[in-house]
Design a protein around this motif. Structure first.
Motif, PDB file in Angstrom:
ATOM      1  N   ALA A  18      16.438   9.981  87.741  1.00  0.00           N
ATOM      2  CA  ALA A  18      15.842  11.229  88.215  1.00  0.00           C
ATOM      3  C   ALA A  18      15.220  11.955  87.036  1.00  0.00           C
ATOM      4  CB  ALA A  18      16.909  12.087  88.877  1.00  0.00           C
ATOM      5  N   PRO A  19      14.106  12.627  87.250  1.00  0.00           N
ATOM      6  CA  PRO A  19      13.458  13.342  86.138  1.00  0.00           C
ATOM      7  C   PRO A  19      14.376  14.396  85.537  1.00  0.00           C
ATOM      8  CG  PRO A  19      11.997  13.205  88.056  1.00  0.00           C
ATOM      9  CD  PRO A  19      13.349  12.742  88.508  1.00  0.00           C
ATOM     10  N   LYS A  20      14.315  14.534  84.225  1.00  0.00           N
ATOM     11  CA  LYS A  20      15.064  15.583  83.545  1.00  0.00           C
ATOM     12  C   LYS A  20      14.364  16.921  83.773  1.00  0.00           C
ATOM     13  CE  LYS A  20      16.721  12.560  79.801  1.00  0.00           C
ATOM     14  NZ  LYS A  20      18.153  12.624  80.173  1.00  0.00           N
ATOM     15  N   THR A  21      15.152  17.964  83.963  1.00  0.00           N
ATOM     16  CA  THR A  21      14.594  19.295  84.223  1.00  0.00           C
ATOM     17  C   THR A  21      14.320  20.016  82.915  1.00  0.00           C
ATOM     18  OG1 THR A  21      15.796  19.478  86.317  1.00  0.00           O
ATOM     19  CG2 THR A  21      15.003  21.520  85.322  1.00  0.00           C
ATOM     20  N   ILE A  22      13.092  20.524  82.784  1.00  0.00           N
ATOM     21  CA  ILE A  22      12.693  21.323  81.630  1.00  0.00           C
ATOM     22  C   ILE A  22      12.481  22.755  82.095  1.00  0.00           C
ATOM     23  CG2 ILE A  22      11.006  21.668  79.791  1.00  0.00           C
ATOM     24  CD1 ILE A  22      10.294  18.754  79.942  1.00  0.00           C
ATOM     25  N   ALA A  23      13.295  23.676  81.607  1.00  0.00           N
ATOM     26  CA  ALA A  23      13.089  25.097  81.880  1.00  0.00           C
ATOM     27  C   ALA A  23      12.207  25.663  80.782  1.00  0.00           C
ATOM     28  CB  ALA A  23      14.417  25.841  81.936  1.00  0.00           C
ATOM     29  N   THR A  33       0.646  25.308  79.291  1.00  0.00           N
ATOM     30  CA  THR A  33       0.000  24.140  78.683  1.00  0.00           C
ATOM     31  C   THR A  33       0.977  22.974  78.585  1.00  0.00           C
ATOM     32  OG1 THR A  33      -1.462  25.568  77.384  1.00  0.00           O
ATOM     33  CG2 THR A  33      -1.274  23.282  76.682  1.00  0.00           C
ATOM     34  N   LEU A  34       2.231  23.251  78.196  1.00  0.00           N
ATOM     35  CA  LEU A  34       3.232  22.185  78.152  1.00  0.00           C
ATOM     36  C   LEU A  34       3.465  21.605  79.540  1.00  0.00           C
ATOM     37  CD1 LEU A  34       5.385  20.496  76.708  1.00  0.00           C
ATOM     38  CD2 LEU A  34       6.990  22.386  77.080  1.00  0.00           C
ATOM     39  N   ALA A  35       3.579  22.473  80.540  1.00  0.00           N
ATOM     40  CA  ALA A  35       3.765  21.978  81.906  1.00  0.00           C
ATOM     41  C   ALA A  35       2.603  21.095  82.330  1.00  0.00           C
ATOM     42  CB  ALA A  35       3.920  23.155  82.861  1.00  0.00           C
ATOM     43  N   LEU A  36       1.384  21.476  81.970  1.00  0.00           N
ATOM     44  CA  LEU A  36       0.213  20.673  82.323  1.00  0.00           C
ATOM     45  C   LEU A  36       0.214  19.326  81.615  1.00  0.00           C
ATOM     46  CD1 LEU A  36      -2.713  23.260  82.417  1.00  0.00           C
ATOM     47  CD2 LEU A  36      -1.625  22.074  84.331  1.00  0.00           C
ATOM     48  N   GLN A  37       0.599  19.307  80.335  1.00  0.00           N
ATOM     49  CA  GLN A  37       0.650  18.040  79.613  1.00  0.00           C
ATOM     50  C   GLN A  37       1.615  17.071  80.299  1.00  0.00           C
ATOM     51  OE1 GLN A  37      -1.350  17.077  77.457  1.00  0.00           O
ATOM     52  NE2 GLN A  37      -1.899  18.611  75.947  1.00  0.00           N
ATOM     53  N   ILE A  38       2.723  17.587  80.782  1.00  0.00           N
ATOM     54  CA  ILE A  38       3.722  16.731  81.450  1.00  0.00           C
ATOM     55  C   ILE A  38       3.243  16.313  82.832  1.00  0.00           C
ATOM     56  CG2 ILE A  38       6.066  16.721  82.410  1.00  0.00           C
ATOM     57  CD1 ILE A  38       6.802  18.623  80.045  1.00  0.00           C
ATOM     58  N   LEU A  39       2.750  17.257  83.611  1.00  0.00           N
ATOM     59  CA  LEU A  39       2.335  16.957  84.983  1.00  0.00           C
ATOM     60  C   LEU A  39       1.106  16.069  85.035  1.00  0.00           C
ATOM     61  CD1 LEU A  39       2.815  20.543  86.456  1.00  0.00           C
ATOM     62  CD2 LEU A  39       4.226  18.538  86.971  1.00  0.00           C
ATOM     63  N   SER A  40       0.293  16.068  83.973  1.00  0.00           N
ATOM     64  CA  SER A  40      -0.949  15.291  83.958  1.00  0.00           C
ATOM     65  C   SER A  40      -0.754  13.868  83.480  1.00  0.00           C
ATOM     66  CB  SER A  40      -1.987  15.984  83.057  1.00  0.00           C
ATOM     67  OG  SER A  40      -2.299  17.270  83.534  1.00  0.00           O
ATOM     68  N   HIS A  41       0.411  13.554  82.942  1.00  0.00           N
ATOM     69  CA  HIS A  41       0.641  12.218  82.389  1.00  0.00           C
ATOM     70  C   HIS A  41       1.629  11.463  83.274  1.00  0.00           C
ATOM     71  CE1 HIS A  41       1.656   8.979  79.659  1.00  0.00           C
ATOM     72  NE2 HIS A  41       0.620   9.345  78.911  1.00  0.00           N
ATOM     73  N   PRO A  42       1.281  10.269  83.765  1.00  0.00           N
ATOM     74  CA  PRO A  42       2.141   9.579  84.731  1.00  0.00           C
ATOM     75  C   PRO A  42       3.530   9.261  84.207  1.00  0.00           C
ATOM     76  CG  PRO A  42       0.362   8.139  83.956  1.00  0.00           C
ATOM     77  CD  PRO A  42       0.042   9.511  83.475  1.00  0.00           C
ATOM     78  N   ARG A  87      10.691  17.135  84.841  1.00  0.00           N
ATOM     79  CA  ARG A  87      10.260  18.097  85.861  1.00  0.00           C
ATOM     80  C   ARG A  87      10.194  19.475  85.208  1.00  0.00           C
ATOM     81  NH1 ARG A  87      12.695  21.576  89.901  1.00  0.00           N
ATOM     82  NH2 ARG A  87      14.747  21.122  88.997  1.00  0.00           N
ATOM     83  N   PRO A  88       8.993  19.943  84.833  1.00  0.00           N
ATOM     84  CA  PRO A  88       8.883  21.261  84.193  1.00  0.00           C
ATOM     85  C   PRO A  88       8.931  22.383  85.221  1.00  0.00           C
ATOM     86  CG  PRO A  88       6.718  20.264  84.368  1.00  0.00           C
ATOM     87  CD  PRO A  88       7.696  19.255  84.917  1.00  0.00           C
ATOM     88  N   VAL A  89       9.664  23.435  84.898  1.00  0.00           N
ATOM     89  CA  VAL A  89       9.752  24.623  85.742  1.00  0.00           C
ATOM     90  C   VAL A  89       9.497  25.840  84.865  1.00  0.00           C
ATOM     91  CG1 VAL A  89      11.113  25.933  87.400  1.00  0.00           C
ATOM     92  CG2 VAL A  89      11.499  23.456  87.153  1.00  0.00           C
ATOM     93  N   LEU A  90       8.522  26.653  85.242  1.00  0.00           N
ATOM     94  CA  LEU A  90       8.152  27.836  84.475  1.00  0.00           C
ATOM     95  C   LEU A  90       8.853  29.079  85.023  1.00  0.00           C
ATOM     96  CD1 LEU A  90       4.332  27.189  84.154  1.00  0.00           C
ATOM     97  CD2 LEU A  90       5.827  27.588  82.208  1.00  0.00           C
ATOM     98  N   PHE A  91       9.351  29.913  84.105  1.00  0.00           N
ATOM     99  CA  PHE A  91       9.973  31.181  84.472  1.00  0.00           C
ATOM    100  C   PHE A  91       9.324  32.289  83.653  1.00  0.00           C
ATOM    101  CE2 PHE A  91      13.197  27.906  85.060  1.00  0.00           C
ATOM    102  CZ  PHE A  91      13.657  28.170  86.348  1.00  0.00           C
ATOM    103  N   SER A  96      -4.219  32.735  83.831  1.00  0.00           N
ATOM    104  CA  SER A  96      -4.412  32.406  85.250  1.00  0.00           C
ATOM    105  C   SER A  96      -4.993  31.013  85.424  1.00  0.00           C
ATOM    106  CB  SER A  96      -5.323  33.446  85.913  1.00  0.00           C
ATOM    107  OG  SER A  96      -4.734  34.715  85.902  1.00  0.00           O
ATOM    108  N   LEU A  97      -5.953  30.673  84.562  1.00  0.00           N
ATOM    109  CA  LEU A  97      -6.563  29.348  84.626  1.00  0.00           C
ATOM    110  C   LEU A  97      -5.505  28.257  84.483  1.00  0.00           C
ATOM    111  CD1 LEU A  97      -9.761  28.400  82.615  1.00  0.00           C
ATOM    112  CD2 LEU A  97      -7.804  26.875  82.654  1.00  0.00           C
ATOM    113  N   LEU A  98      -4.607  28.431  83.518  1.00  0.00           N
ATOM    114  CA  LEU A  98      -3.575  27.428  83.252  1.00  0.00           C
ATOM    115  C   LEU A  98      -2.535  27.379  84.376  1.00  0.00           C
ATOM    116  CD1 LEU A  98      -3.035  28.183  79.456  1.00  0.00           C
ATOM    117  CD2 LEU A  98      -4.259  26.227  80.436  1.00  0.00           C
ATOM    118  N   VAL A  99      -2.089  28.556  84.809  1.00  0.00           N
ATOM    119  CA  VAL A  99      -1.057  28.594  85.850  1.00  0.00           C
ATOM    120  C   VAL A  99      -1.589  28.033  87.164  1.00  0.00           C
ATOM    121  CG1 VAL A  99       0.359  30.137  87.254  1.00  0.00           C
ATOM    122  CG2 VAL A  99       0.231  30.475  84.783  1.00  0.00           C
ATOM    123  N   GLU A 100      -2.819  28.334  87.482  1.00  0.00           N
ATOM    124  CA  GLU A 100      -3.423  27.783  88.701  1.00  0.00           C
ATOM    125  C   GLU A 100      -3.427  26.258  88.677  1.00  0.00           C
ATOM    126  OE1 GLU A 100      -7.274  29.499  88.866  1.00  0.00           O
ATOM    127  OE2 GLU A 100      -6.526  31.539  89.210  1.00  0.00           O
TER     128      GLU A 100
END
Length: 464
Positions: A5-10, A20-29, A36-40, A130-134
């Protein structure tokens, strides 16, 4: 590819580095399958009740090639070009407080990247966020607003328990502090390293400067305007300087940086603000509560309101057209490798190093941090070896400290040169600018320089 299972990144903080970190992870297979990145973010969601648009942190940011390249690799080039503004010429001026002025030099494409064929791109900070979060949401990432952290606890299994002010908790495999210069995650890391010295090491150093920031306009050009809207400007004063440049929608971003002997005595915003004035100084109502007494801020801005500005006519015109004016003490500190990483907790962005605005690289380094951390996660943390996650974080910390120290040293020198009122420094900035020949070529330089880093910082992505 991991079968677990994917490791959770808070990721605590959703300004620039965190998304930007979340995008780098979500964009790479591979990274997406492993993490699993989660932003707070402690702020309310933009557009919802409780979100204070006037009091949003920061005013504008400039992104150079080192920050643009990773964003382009993430598929954001068209969005960056549509929602940012690429500056044109850079003109330097010498001005007094009564409106006298002298143009010293003009440089076409002064901040040009041959590799990307672009100059520095300016954004309102909230627009870039906003651009990044979207894009994070588009890729299926999670963003939780109004989630203020209340504490962190290292668990025996290597995870970290994150507690929130609303009473909820979450156990995560990797804790990333992207929560700014006064980071709560950094306090947690420093306390784990040595609780006796944590408080002293947590606070960034006051650098003897105060900064005023704003975004003004549109429709504030003088008649006739001595310079086109697309140009950036640096105005040397006897004490300090003002820099300005174009933003989208006809707006002008501006920074006024001045020497200051002592930091403000308050550590939190002062609430005593008089009623909004009218007439020529309506700009007083745009001042955001800060650590400084309101009257002190008004007095300083009033002193500078007649200073010449090449597009608006005077700084007073810029002040009057600002939707908010932010004042802050300027601090800088580069935290060491073992201060930005401990076990499964790590810092990126301003939480890892806070730099003076004279670096011009706060946003670029935040994007770099996220990109380098993603690269190290790909290299180390997806392997089956024991402690591979910690190895990735340690490799990231080793890579970032030397580069951060070098840039901070350059920023400190630039601040001394730009703000000191001694005859030597005043002469250096005046004649150093005036003796440069004008370079006014209209055509952009052709691509000829290689990418300036020995190793590209992006994480290659094949995900669409």
């Amino acid at each position: 590819m991991s079968s677990h299972a994917p490791k959770t990144i808070a990721i605590i903080g959703s300004a620039i580095a965190g998304p930007t970190l979340a995008l780098q992870i979500l964009s790479h297979p591979v990274l997406r399958s492993a993490f699993r990145p989660v932003l707070f973010d402690q702020a309310a969601a933009p557009g919802l009740e409780g979100h204070n648009e006037r009091n949003r942190a920061g005013a504008s940011v400039g992104v150079f090639a080192n920050g643009l390249y990773p964003l382009y690799r993430l598929g954001l080039e068209s969005a960056v070009r549509a929602r940012g503004y690429e500056c044109g010429h850079l003109t330097t001026w010498s001005c007094d407080y009564a409106g006298g002025h002298e143009r010293l030099t003009s440089q076409a494409h002064a901040m040009w990247s041959h590799d990307l064929q672009t100059g520095v791109v300016y954004f309102e900070r909230r627009v870039l966020q906003s651009l990044l979060v979207e894009k994070v949401k588009e890729l299926g990432g999670q963003v939780f607003w109004a989630k203020k952290t209340a504490g962190f606890q290292a668990l025996t299994n290597g995870q970290t328990r994150v507690s929130f002010a609303d009473g909820t908790e979450m156990a995560v495999d990797l804790l990333v502090g992207a929560d700014g210069g006064f980071s709560a995650v950094r306090r947690f890391i420093l306390d784990r390293r040595d609780s006796a010295t944590a408080a002293d090491r947590w606070l960034p150093d006051f650098m003897g400067l105060t900064g005023f920031y704003g975004v003004s306009g549109p429709g504030i050009s003088a008649e006739p305007a001595p310079a086109p809207f697309s140009d950036s400007h640096c105005v040397w004063l006897d004490r300090g300087f003002m820099a300005s440049g174009p933003c989208p929608d006809g707006k002008i971003r501006w920074d006024l940086v001045l020497p200051e002997q002592e930091p403000p005595s308050s550590n939190s915003p002062l609430k005593s603000i008089p009623e909004s004035p009218t007439g020529a100084e309506r700009w007083q109502s745009a001042i955001i509560p800060s650590q400084y007494p309101y009257n002190s801020t008004v007095e300083i801005l009033r002193k500078h309101k007649n200073v010449f500005h090449p597009y608006s006519g005077t700084l007073g015109m810029l002040f009057g057209a600002a939707d908010r004016i932010i004042r802050t003490p300027l601090r800088q500190r580069v935290w060491k490798q073992d201060e930005i990483q401990c076990d499964s907790a790590v810092l990126i962005g301003d939480a890892a190093r806070l730099m003076l605005p004279t670096s011009g690289q706060g946003t670029g380094f935040a994007i770099e941090d996220a990109t380098v951390l993603a690269r190290e996660l790909l290299r180390h943390a997806t392997s089956p070896k024991t402690n591979s996650l910690q190895s990735a974080l340690e490799a990231y910390a080793r890579a970032r400290e030397p580069r951060s120290k070098k840039m901070a040293s350059m920023a400190k020198f630039a601040a001394s040169m730009s703000t000191s009122d001694g005859l030597f420094w005043r002469g250096l900035r005046y004649y150093g600018s005036k003796l440069q020949p004008d370079r006014l070529g209209k055509e952009a330089p052709k691509k000829k320089d290689p990418w300036p880093f020995n190793e590209r910082l992006d994480v290659d992505s094949s995900a669409k």
